[in-house]
Design an enzyme around this catalytic site. Structure first.
Site, mmCIF file in Angstrom:
data_model
loop_
_atom_site.group_PDB
_atom_site.id
_atom_site.type_symbol
_atom_site.label_atom_id
_atom_site.label_comp_id
_atom_site.label_asym_id
_atom_site.label_seq_id
_atom_site.Cartn_x
_atom_site.Cartn_y
_atom_site.Cartn_z
ATOM 1 N N SER A 53 61.636 64.460 6.269
ATOM 2 C CA SER A 53 61.795 63.177 6.595
ATOM 3 C C SER A 53 60.715 62.179 6.748
ATOM 4 O O SER A 53 61.054 61.004 6.746
ATOM 5 C CB SER A 53 62.267 63.384 8.322
ATOM 6 O OG SER A 53 61.011 64.170 8.955
ATOM 7 N N HIS A 54 59.720 62.719 6.284
ATOM 8 C CA HIS A 54 58.443 61.527 6.348
ATOM 9 C C HIS A 54 57.503 61.754 5.132
ATOM 10 O O HIS A 54 56.562 61.344 4.864
ATOM 11 C CB HIS A 54 57.724 61.817 7.560
ATOM 12 C CG HIS A 54 58.266 61.485 8.661
ATOM 13 N ND1 HIS A 54 59.145 62.182 9.585
ATOM 14 C CD2 HIS A 54 58.164 60.172 9.444
ATOM 15 C CE1 HIS A 54 59.641 61.699 10.632
ATOM 16 N NE2 HIS A 54 59.143 60.206 10.503
ATOM 17 N N GLU A 194 65.086 63.118 10.880
ATOM 18 C CA GLU A 194 65.933 64.273 10.531
ATOM 19 C C GLU A 194 67.256 63.792 10.812
ATOM 20 O O GLU A 194 68.286 64.556 10.242
ATOM 21 C CB GLU A 194 65.403 65.260 11.793
ATOM 22 C CG GLU A 194 64.043 65.974 11.567
ATOM 23 C CD GLU A 194 63.804 66.865 10.080
ATOM 24 O OE1 GLU A 194 64.743 67.334 9.809
ATOM 25 O OE2 GLU A 194 62.591 66.897 9.774
HETATM 26 P P1 NDP Z 1 60.001 70.048 14.362
HETATM 27 O O1 NDP Z 1 60.675 70.118 15.644
HETATM 28 O O2 NDP Z 1 60.505 70.569 13.134
HETATM 29 O O3 NDP Z 1 58.728 70.921 14.677
HETATM 30 C C1 NDP Z 1 57.899 70.515 15.935
HETATM 31 C C2 NDP Z 1 56.813 71.698 15.701
HETATM 32 O O4 NDP Z 1 57.158 72.673 16.391
HETATM 33 C C3 NDP Z 1 55.961 71.725 14.545
HETATM 34 O O5 NDP Z 1 54.515 71.970 14.761
HETATM 35 C C4 NDP Z 1 56.566 73.002 13.888
HETATM 36 O O6 NDP Z 1 55.821 73.795 12.979
HETATM 37 C C5 NDP Z 1 56.906 73.980 15.221
HETATM 38 N N1 NDP Z 1 57.958 75.084 15.309
HETATM 39 C C6 NDP Z 1 59.133 74.684 14.516
HETATM 40 N N2 NDP Z 1 59.875 75.798 14.661
HETATM 41 C C7 NDP Z 1 59.215 76.598 15.500
HETATM 42 C C8 NDP Z 1 59.232 77.855 15.940
HETATM 43 N N3 NDP Z 1 60.216 78.629 15.992
HETATM 44 N N4 NDP Z 1 58.344 78.593 16.412
HETATM 45 C C9 NDP Z 1 57.157 77.986 16.729
HETATM 46 N N5 NDP Z 1 56.921 76.793 16.257
HETATM 47 C C10 NDP Z 1 57.799 76.125 15.689
HETATM 48 O O7 NDP Z 1 59.542 68.680 14.373
HETATM 49 P P2 NDP Z 1 59.979 67.110 14.913
HETATM 50 O O8 NDP Z 1 61.594 67.143 14.429
HETATM 51 O O9 NDP Z 1 59.871 66.945 16.296
HETATM 52 O O10 NDP Z 1 59.288 66.240 14.083
HETATM 53 C C11 NDP Z 1 59.411 66.054 12.693
HETATM 54 C C12 NDP Z 1 58.275 65.018 12.009
HETATM 55 O O11 NDP Z 1 58.573 63.809 12.404
HETATM 56 C C13 NDP Z 1 56.954 65.250 12.597
HETATM 57 O O12 NDP Z 1 55.994 65.466 11.556
HETATM 58 C C14 NDP Z 1 56.339 63.941 13.454
HETATM 59 O O13 NDP Z 1 55.135 63.636 13.192
HETATM 60 C C15 NDP Z 1 57.415 63.065 12.599
HETATM 61 N N6 NDP Z 1 57.794 61.693 13.328
HETATM 62 C C16 NDP Z 1 56.817 60.645 12.938
HETATM 63 C C17 NDP Z 1 57.178 59.417 13.637
HETATM 64 C C18 NDP Z 1 56.385 58.189 12.977
HETATM 65 O O14 NDP Z 1 56.439 57.303 13.769
HETATM 66 N N7 NDP Z 1 55.844 58.396 12.332
HETATM 67 C C19 NDP Z 1 58.336 59.435 14.536
HETATM 68 C C20 NDP Z 1 58.771 60.641 14.960
HETATM 69 C C21 NDP Z 1 58.572 61.823 14.208
HETATM 70 P P3 NDP Z 1 56.045 73.602 11.313
HETATM 71 O O15 NDP Z 1 55.617 72.469 10.868
HETATM 72 O O16 NDP Z 1 55.242 74.820 10.779
HETATM 73 O O17 NDP Z 1 57.517 73.763 11.207
#
Ligand code: NDP
Length: 342
Positions: A53-54, A194
């Site tokens: 997504s990013h 996403e």
């Molecule tokens: P996710 O829900 O995919 O993941 C959130 C965190 O939880 C990550 O650190 C992930 O680790 C961890 N995680 C996921 N599944 C598990 C699990 N089963 N057990 C333990 N830890 C877990 O992320 P989001 O969808 O909330 O966000 C996605 C991205 O979007 C982020 O990188 C965020 O910075 C970006 N974003 C950027 C914005 C901007 O303005 N620039 C705005 C909003 C979001 P892992 O990475 O290893 O999967």
């Protein structure tokens, strides 16, 4: 970790090759050499680490934002020393990452000499994943907490109208083996990027992610994107964290709140003209040495495993990075074609 969805096999590119592909696209659309270098490296790093997504998905957006004049690709960040443990950076209506990189050495120096440092970056546009912004600080032995407020897509708990951005937060801490333990998550039930990926792939979302334009729950990503809204994660608790992030990243940096971002005078643009705040803490101040502190982190990680947690946050990202180093970065053919057009 997901490979890009496609019937055709992915195209593999090395990290330097991908950076070299992205840089001229940015340069041709009005960035300075330095901004092109920083953004291309950041975008390729996101793709390498498995961010669908990013990473490259954002390239058409970078181009539209630059072409429309909403973001200044030649902005030169202005760093102001705002206190013993405080740096304020005006990104000059440019992207946040070049502003962050320009202030990084001074922020690290202040965190070491004062024990902590607030790095407040305002008048900025953030388009990447936040983990890349906090990870470098943990790599040099600091604890880092980062927040960004973004474009309004999220209703506050119990509300009907979009107010907050998907406002992500990230946390990174050094580990014993030189690795970093981190998490990076949006405060929306799902990151907007996403949802956009699900819409592109025509996939239904799980329950509890968003509302349609009439305020009713929906599983359709299109309905959420076209006039609907996302819900905060965790009900009122996530809503309050989104509020905190709008304050820390928006108000503290003298920037827009998420709901104040307005690109209407720049057709084609869609970018969070907001702020980013990173709080750095030197863990040696309370623990005597970095070794003693990182040993505590290992103790906790071991206790998490003992309690049954089978996967650490950040593990998918590290696995993707390792795989990319071995076989190259997997890019969906459709995405590659889009890059070639750009
Ligand atoms: P996710 O829900 O995919 O993941 C959130 C965190 O939880 C990550 O650190 C992930 O680790 C961890 N995680 C996921 N599944 C598990 C699990 N089963 N057990 C333990 N830890 C877990 O992320 P989001 O969808 O909330 O966000 C996605 C991205 O979007 C982020 O990188 C965020 O910075 C970006 N974003 C950027 C914005 C901007 O303005 N620039 C705005 C909003 C979001 P892992 O990475 O290893 O999967």
């Amino acid at each position: 970790m997901r490979d890009p969805p496609s019937d055709e096999p992915p195209i593999y590119r090395s990290f330097p090759d991908l950076v070299a592909t992205l840089e001229p696209i940015l340069l041709r659309n009005g960035t300075s050499d330095e901004v092109a270098r920083v953004l291309a490296t950041n975008c390729a790093s996101a793709e390498r680490d498995g961010s669908q997504s990013h990473g490259l998905f954002r390239m058409p957006g970078y181009v539209k934002n630059l072409r429309s004049g909403f973001v200044d690709g030649r902005a030169v960040p202005h760093i102001r020393d705002a206190g013993t443990a405080y740096l304020h950076v005006d990104a000059g209506n440019g992207y946040a990452r070049p502003a962050l990189e320009s202030a990084m050495p001074r922020a690290i120096g202040k965190a070491r000499s004062a024990g902590a440092c607030v790095l407040a970056i305002g008048n900025a546009h953030h388009n990447g994943p936040l983990w890349l912004d906090v990870e470098p600080f943990a790599e040099v032995g600091l604890v880092a907490i980062g927040v960004v407020n973004s474009v309004t897509y999220v209703v506050p708990h119990g509300g009907r109208k979009r107010l907050y951005g998907t406002n992500p937060m990230a946390f990174a801490v050094p580990r014993m083996d030189g690795q970093v333990l981190l998490f990076d998550q949006a405060t929306a039930a799902m990151a907007h990027g996403e949802v956009a990926v699900a819409a592109r792939e025509n996939k239904l979302l799980p329950e509890g992610i968003g509302l349609d334009a009439s305020g009713l729950p929906t599983r359709s990503p299109q309905a959420i994107l076209e006039g609907g809204a996302l819900l905060p994660f965790g009900g009122h608790k996530g809503s309050s964290i989104a509020m905190m992030i709008d304050i820390l990243a928006g108000a503290l940096t003298s920037s827009n709140f998420s709901h104040q971002v307005d690109w209407s005078a720049h057709p084609g643009a869609e970018s969070a003209h907001t702020g980013e705040t990173i709080i750095l803490i030197d863990p040696t101040r309370g623990n005597g040495s970095l070794r003693m502190f990182t040993q505590r982190i290992e103790d906790l990680v071991a206790a998490m495993a003992d309690a049954g947690q089978t996967r650490l946050p950040g593990e998918r990202r590290l696995a993707a990075r390792k795989l990319a180093a071995e076989r190259g970065i997997a890019i969906a053919p459709a995405m590659w074609k889009q890059l070639m057009v750009l």
